[in-house]
Design a protein around this motif. Structure first.
Motif, mmCIF file in Angstrom:
data_model
loop_
_atom_site.group_PDB
_atom_site.id
_atom_site.type_symbol
_atom_site.label_atom_id
_atom_site.label_comp_id
_atom_site.label_asym_id
_atom_site.label_seq_id
_atom_site.Cartn_x
_atom_site.Cartn_y
_atom_site.Cartn_z
ATOM 1 N N LEU A 1 81.853 111.698 18.743
ATOM 2 C CA LEU A 1 82.390 113.025 19.059
ATOM 3 C C LEU A 1 81.614 113.628 20.226
ATOM 4 C CD1 LEU A 1 82.823 114.639 15.518
ATOM 5 C CD2 LEU A 1 84.609 113.673 16.971
ATOM 6 N N HIS A 2 82.328 114.275 21.132
ATOM 7 C CA HIS A 2 81.643 114.944 22.232
ATOM 8 C C HIS A 2 80.948 116.199 21.700
ATOM 9 C CE1 HIS A 2 84.584 118.224 22.661
ATOM 10 N NE2 HIS A 2 85.539 117.327 22.518
ATOM 11 N N PRO A 3 80.012 116.786 22.464
ATOM 12 C CA PRO A 3 79.175 117.875 21.930
ATOM 13 C C PRO A 3 79.952 119.055 21.357
ATOM 14 C CG PRO A 3 78.215 117.030 23.951
ATOM 15 C CD PRO A 3 79.536 116.340 23.795
ATOM 16 N N LEU A 4 81.016 119.499 22.018
ATOM 17 C CA LEU A 4 81.772 120.629 21.482
ATOM 18 C C LEU A 4 82.446 120.269 20.167
ATOM 19 C CD1 LEU A 4 83.436 122.276 24.626
ATOM 20 C CD2 LEU A 4 81.622 123.204 23.176
ATOM 21 N N ALA A 5 82.923 119.020 20.073
ATOM 22 C CA ALA A 5 83.552 118.575 18.826
ATOM 23 C C ALA A 5 82.537 118.538 17.695
ATOM 24 C CB ALA A 5 84.189 117.194 19.017
ATOM 25 N N GLN A 6 81.296 118.186 18.002
ATOM 26 C CA GLN A 6 80.248 118.190 16.982
ATOM 27 C C GLN A 6 80.023 119.601 16.446
ATOM 28 O OE1 GLN A 6 76.579 116.114 17.966
ATOM 29 N NE2 GLN A 6 77.676 114.729 19.333
ATOM 30 N N LYS A 7 79.984 120.565 17.344
ATOM 31 C CA LYS A 7 79.775 121.953 16.910
ATOM 32 C C LYS A 7 80.939 122.416 16.033
ATOM 33 C CE LYS A 7 77.170 123.161 21.101
ATOM 34 N NZ LYS A 7 75.871 123.305 20.456
ATOM 35 N N TRP A 8 82.169 122.061 16.450
ATOM 36 C CA TRP A 8 83.332 122.441 15.645
ATOM 37 C C TRP A 8 83.277 121.776 14.281
ATOM 38 C CZ3 TRP A 8 87.019 119.417 13.321
ATOM 39 C CH2 TRP A 8 88.081 120.119 12.730
ATOM 40 N N LEU A 9 82.909 120.490 14.246
ATOM 41 C CA LEU A 9 82.890 119.765 12.980
ATOM 42 C C LEU A 9 81.850 120.345 12.029
ATOM 43 C CD1 LEU A 9 84.042 117.491 11.309
ATOM 44 C CD2 LEU A 9 82.405 115.932 12.365
ATOM 45 N N LYS A 10 80.697 120.770 12.554
ATOM 46 C CA LYS A 10 79.693 121.417 11.697
ATOM 47 C C LYS A 10 80.291 122.652 11.044
ATOM 48 C CE LYS A 10 77.149 124.683 12.425
ATOM 49 N NZ LYS A 10 75.777 124.849 12.903
ATOM 50 N N GLY B 1 91.287 107.625 17.534
ATOM 51 C CA GLY B 1 89.876 107.621 17.889
ATOM 52 C C GLY B 1 89.057 107.744 16.619
ATOM 53 N N THR B 2 87.846 107.202 16.628
ATOM 54 C CA THR B 2 87.033 107.252 15.417
ATOM 55 C C THR B 2 86.714 108.686 15.005
ATOM 56 O OG1 THR B 2 85.152 106.852 16.865
ATOM 57 C CG2 THR B 2 85.981 104.973 15.632
ATOM 58 N N GLY B 3 86.552 109.569 15.993
ATOM 59 C CA GLY B 3 86.331 110.976 15.658
ATOM 60 C C GLY B 3 87.550 111.600 15.003
ATOM 61 N N GLU B 4 88.740 111.240 15.504
ATOM 62 C CA GLU B 4 89.971 111.749 14.911
ATOM 63 C C GLU B 4 90.115 111.291 13.461
ATOM 64 O OE1 GLU B 4 93.549 112.131 17.949
ATOM 65 O OE2 GLU B 4 92.643 110.151 18.020
ATOM 66 N N GLN B 5 89.805 110.020 13.200
ATOM 67 C CA GLN B 5 89.927 109.495 11.842
ATOM 68 C C GLN B 5 89.085 110.297 10.867
ATOM 69 O OE1 GLN B 5 89.608 105.263 11.338
ATOM 70 N NE2 GLN B 5 90.332 104.826 13.398
ATOM 71 N N GLN B 6 87.877 110.597 11.284
ATOM 72 C CA GLN B 6 86.967 111.349 10.428
ATOM 73 C C GLN B 6 87.530 112.729 10.104
ATOM 74 O OE1 GLN B 6 82.380 111.853 10.864
ATOM 75 N NE2 GLN B 6 83.310 113.186 12.371
ATOM 76 N N VAL B 7 88.008 113.440 11.119
ATOM 77 C CA VAL B 7 88.502 114.800 10.911
ATOM 78 C C VAL B 7 89.764 114.793 10.064
ATOM 79 C CG1 VAL B 7 89.427 116.836 12.071
ATOM 80 C CG2 VAL B 7 87.407 115.697 12.985
ATOM 81 N N LEU B 8 90.667 113.837 10.286
ATOM 82 C CA LEU B 8 91.904 113.768 9.515
ATOM 83 C C LEU B 8 91.622 113.474 8.043
ATOM 84 C CD1 LEU B 8 94.097 111.889 12.113
ATOM 85 C CD2 LEU B 8 94.479 114.209 11.277
ATOM 86 N N LEU B 9 90.661 112.582 7.795
ATOM 87 C CA LEU B 9 90.279 112.307 6.411
ATOM 88 C C LEU B 9 89.738 113.556 5.732
ATOM 89 C CD1 LEU B 9 88.508 108.823 6.299
ATOM 90 C CD2 LEU B 9 90.349 109.600 4.834
ATOM 91 N N MET B 10 88.882 114.273 6.430
ATOM 92 C CA MET B 10 88.289 115.465 5.844
ATOM 93 C C MET B 10 89.359 116.531 5.577
ATOM 94 S SD MET B 10 84.864 115.610 8.189
ATOM 95 C CE MET B 10 84.378 117.222 7.617
ATOM 96 N N ALA B 11 90.309 116.657 6.498
ATOM 97 C CA ALA B 11 91.381 117.625 6.297
ATOM 98 C C ALA B 11 92.219 117.256 5.079
ATOM 99 C CB ALA B 11 92.257 117.697 7.540
ATOM 100 N N PHE B 12 92.476 115.961 4.884
ATOM 101 C CA PHE B 12 93.251 115.504 3.734
ATOM 102 C C PHE B 12 92.518 115.846 2.434
ATOM 103 C CE2 PHE B 12 95.236 112.722 0.715
ATOM 104 C CZ PHE B 12 96.531 112.499 1.188
ATOM 105 N N VAL B 13 91.225 115.562 2.380
ATOM 106 C CA VAL B 13 90.428 115.855 1.180
ATOM 107 C C VAL B 13 90.413 117.357 0.903
ATOM 108 C CG1 VAL B 13 88.087 115.856 0.250
ATOM 109 C CG2 VAL B 13 88.971 113.812 1.353
#
Length: 537
Positions: free
Chosen positions: A279-288, A244-256
Motif C-alpha cells: 500500500l502506498h503511504p496515503l493508503a496506509q494512513k486510510w487503512l489504519k 492488487g494485493t492491497g485491494e484484496q486486503q481491504v475488500l476482505l476487511m470490508a466483507f468481514v
C-alpha cells in the motif's frame, strides 16, 4: 463474545507471552524482523482459526526452540468475555486451553479447561468467536469459495440459508428465477450488501476493483449456495488474481465488517500480517483509520507491523513491543495501570495522572513522528528541531550512522516534554538518552526533571556542557555552546544566511553541520555513549 487475552507457552520462539485485547481497540505488534510477531499471530490462529486446532499437525519448527525432545508440550490459552457453554458437560468455561503434547505425550493433543479436563467444543460453538487470517500473500480467492465450510463465503451462505428457509423456502423451490427476487426480499441479504457497499465507498482512491454477486448455480439444498462473488472492474468481470494485493486486503476487511454488522451473534478476531505491505503511504494512513473504525464496531483486530502509521497513542494499551532476548521472543504490553504506576514512581505528578486519563494524557501530547522511536533500539530525546536536524549530520560525519546502529532521534518539541517521552519509552524497555538546554536555570531544571535527574548542582555557563551516561545538557543552549567551541561557527552562520537564504535556527544549525570543518567534542563523546548503549543491548 470477545477475546480478553491469549497466553502462548513453549511455542516456536515463544517461552511465555500474554497478549491482552483492550475493548474496541486494535492490538498492534511491532518490533524488528524475526522478533516473533508472526509466531504470535500463528498461535492465535491455531486456536481460533478455521481448522479444528487438535487436527493441526505440529511441525519440528513449531516446538519451542525447535527442540521437540526437551519441549514436547506447547499451550495456547484464550480467556473470553463470556463463558463457552459445553453441552456435553452442561457447564460453562470462560477459558479454553489448547495443548499439544499434554504431559509430555506427543500423541496427546487436547482442548481443556486449564486443569486437564477435556472439553468437547464443537465447530458451531467455536464459530461464536473465530479468527480469520489475512496473511502476507493477500490471496482472497479461498475466502470467496465453498471449498471449506468455514470460508467467509460458506459462513455467509449458511447464515443466509437459515434466514431464507424460515420464510421463503416454498417460493424458492418453485422456480430458479424466483431465487433472485427472494434473496432481494431477505433483510439479512439486503442489509449485508448495503453494509458491504457502504464500507467500500470510503476506500482509498486508486482502488479500481470491487466485488459483485450473481446467482449462477441453483442449489436446492442450500439456496444461498446459488450465490457467487466475483471481481469487477467497471462493468467487466475480472479474476481475483487481477486484484492488487492491497485491494484484496481491504475488500476482505470490508466483507468481514459487513458480516459482523448483520450477523451479530458471531465475532471475529481479524489477524493481519503487515497491513502496510503493498500500500502506498496515503493508503496506509486510510487503512489504519479503517481498522480503528472496525474495532469501534466490535471487530477485534490484531496486526503485526513495521510501519509507524499503525502506531497511535490513541490505543497505547493495545501496543505490544515484540523483541528477542537470547533467541526467545519477549513482549511488553502496558496496561493503563502499569503505565500510570511507572510514571508516578519516576516523578510524574500523581495529582494529574491516573489510569483513567493516562491514555488521553499521552494522546494529547504525542505527535505521530515521535512514535518512530518505537522501532528503534536506542532513543535519543532532544529538546527541539535544532538538535533534531543537526546532531545526525555531525554523527554521520564521524562515521556513526543512526540507522545502522538502531538509533532514533525524537524531537520532544520542548524541554518540558522530555520527561513525558522518557517515561513512555523507558516503560517499554528502551534505552533512552536525552539532550537539552540548561538555559542557566537550575531551579527550573530541578522541577522539570524531578525523579529522573537527582541533582541540585547545575552548570550555567554558556560555553560549557555536562555529559553523563544518561543525559547531556548545555549550560545555556545549543547555539551558545557551539559558537564558543567552534571558531568558524559564527562566520558560517552569516555565510549560510547570505548564500542559502536560511534564516531559521534549525536550518542554520543543519547547514553549518554540513559545511563546517570542526567537530565539537560533545559529538565524539555522544557517539561513545551510544556505542555503549548498543553493547549493553
Amino acid at each position: 463474545m470477545r477475546v480478553e487475552n491469549i497466553r502462548i507457552q513453549k511455542y516456536r520462539s515463544i517461552d511465555d507471552v500474554v497478549i491482552s485485547f483492550p475493548a474496541n481497540k486494535p492490538v498492534v505488534l511491532f518490533g524488528p524482523n524475526n522478533a516473533g510477531k508472526s509466531n504470535i499471530l500463528s498461535a492465535i490462529d491455531r486456536l481460533l482459526g478455521e481448522k479444528y486446532p487438535t487436527y493441526i499437525e505440529m511441525l519440528e519448527s513449531d516446538y519451542f526452540m525447535r527442540d521437540k525432545a526437551t519441549h514436547p508440550t506447547a499451550s495456547i490459552a484464550a480467556q473470553f468475555s463470556e463463558a463457552y457453554y459445553i453441552d456435553r458437560r452442561w457447564v460453562s468455561y470462560q477459558t479454553i486451553v489448547l495443548t499439544y503434547g499434554y504431559n509430555g505425550d506427543l500423541t496427546e493433543n487436547l482442548i481443556h479447561d486449564g486443569h486437564g479436563n477435556r472439553l468437547y467444543v464443537t465447530n458451531e460453538q467455536r464459530a461464536a468467536c473465530q479468527s480469520y487470517l489475512i496473511d502476507a500473500e493477500r490471496n482472497i480467492q479461498s475466502a470467496f469459495n465453498y471449498g471449506s465450510k468455514y470460508s467467509l463465503l460458506s459462513k455467509f451462505s449458511h447464515q443466509i440459508h437459515k434466514a431464507l428457509s424460515a420464510t421463503h423456502k416454498e417460493e424458492l423451490s418453485a422456480a430458479f428465477e424466483q431465487i433472485k427476487h427472494s434473496f432481494e426480499e431477505t433483510a439479512e441479504f439486503g442489509n449485508f450488501f448495503e453494509q458491504f457497499s457502504t464500507a467500500l465507498q470510503g476506500a482509498v482512491k486508486g482502488f479500481v476493483h470491487s466485488l459483485a454477486v450473481d446467482f449462477s448455480a441453483y442449489n436446492p439444498n442450500n439456496y444461498a449456495k446459488s450465490l457467487r462473488i466475483y471481481a469487477k472492474e467497471g462493468d467487466n468481470i475480472r479474476s481475483f488474481e487481477e486484484f492488487g494485493t492491497g485491494e484484496q486486503q481491504v475488500l476482505l476487511m470490508a466483507f468481514v465488517k459487513a458480516y459482523m454488522e448483520v450477523f451479530t451473534s458471531e465475532s471475529f478476531v481479524l489477524i493481519i500480517e503487515e497491513p502496510e505491505a503493498h500500500l502506498h503511504p496515503l493508503a496506509q494512513k486510510w487503512l489504519k483509520e479503517y481498522i480503528v473504525e472496525m474495532c469501534s464496531a466490535g471487530i477485534q483486530v490484531i496486526v503485526s507491523t513495521h510501519s509507524t502509521d499503525f502506531i497511535d497513542a490513541e490505543y497505547l494499551d493495545g501496543l505490544v513491543r515484540v523483541y528477542k532476548e537470547g533467541g526467545i521472543t519477549k513482549a511488553i504490553q502496558l496496561t493503563k495501570e502499569d503505565l500510570c504506576t511507572f510514571c508516578v514512581e519516576s516523578g510524574a505528578p500523581a495529582d494529574k495522572i491516573s489510569p483513567d486519563n493516562i491514555i488521553d494524557y499521552y494522546n494529547t501530547r504525542l505527535f505521530a513522528d515521535q512514535l518512530k522511536g518505537m522501532f528503534a533500539e536506542t532513543i535519543v530525546l532532544v529538546e527541539g528541531a535544532t538538535e533534531f536536524f543537526a546532531l545526525p549530520v555531525y554523527l554521520k560525519r564521524i562515521g556513526f550512522s543512526l540507522a545502522e546502529h538502531g538509533v532514533e532521534i525524537v524531537n520532544c518539541r520542548g524541554k518540558e516534554s522530555i520527561p513525558l517521552f522518557w517515561r513512555l519509552f523507558n516503560a517499554y524497555g528502551y534505552n533512552c538518552y536525552f539532550i537539552f538546554d540548561g538555559d542557566g536555570k537550575a531551579t527550573e531544571n530541578t522541577r522539570i526533571f524531578k525523579g529522573i535527574i537527582n541533582t541540585d548542582i547545575w552548570e550555567t555557563t554558556a560555553e560549557k556542557y555536562v555529559k553523563t551516561s544518561k543525559y547531556a545538557y548545555f549550560g545555556v543552549d545549543f547555539e551558545k555552546y557551539f559558537r564558543a567551541s567552534m571558531t568558524e561557527y559564527g562566520s558560517l552562520e552569516q555565510q549560510i544566511t547570505e548564500k542559502y537564504h536560511v534564516t531559521s535556527k534549525p536550518g542554520k544549525a543543519k547547514a553549518i553541520a554540513q559545511h563546517c570543518e570542526e567537530i565539537p567534542s560533545l559529538i565524539t563523546e555522544l557517539k561513545q555513549e551510544l556505542e555503549i548503549f548498543e553493547l549493553l543491548g
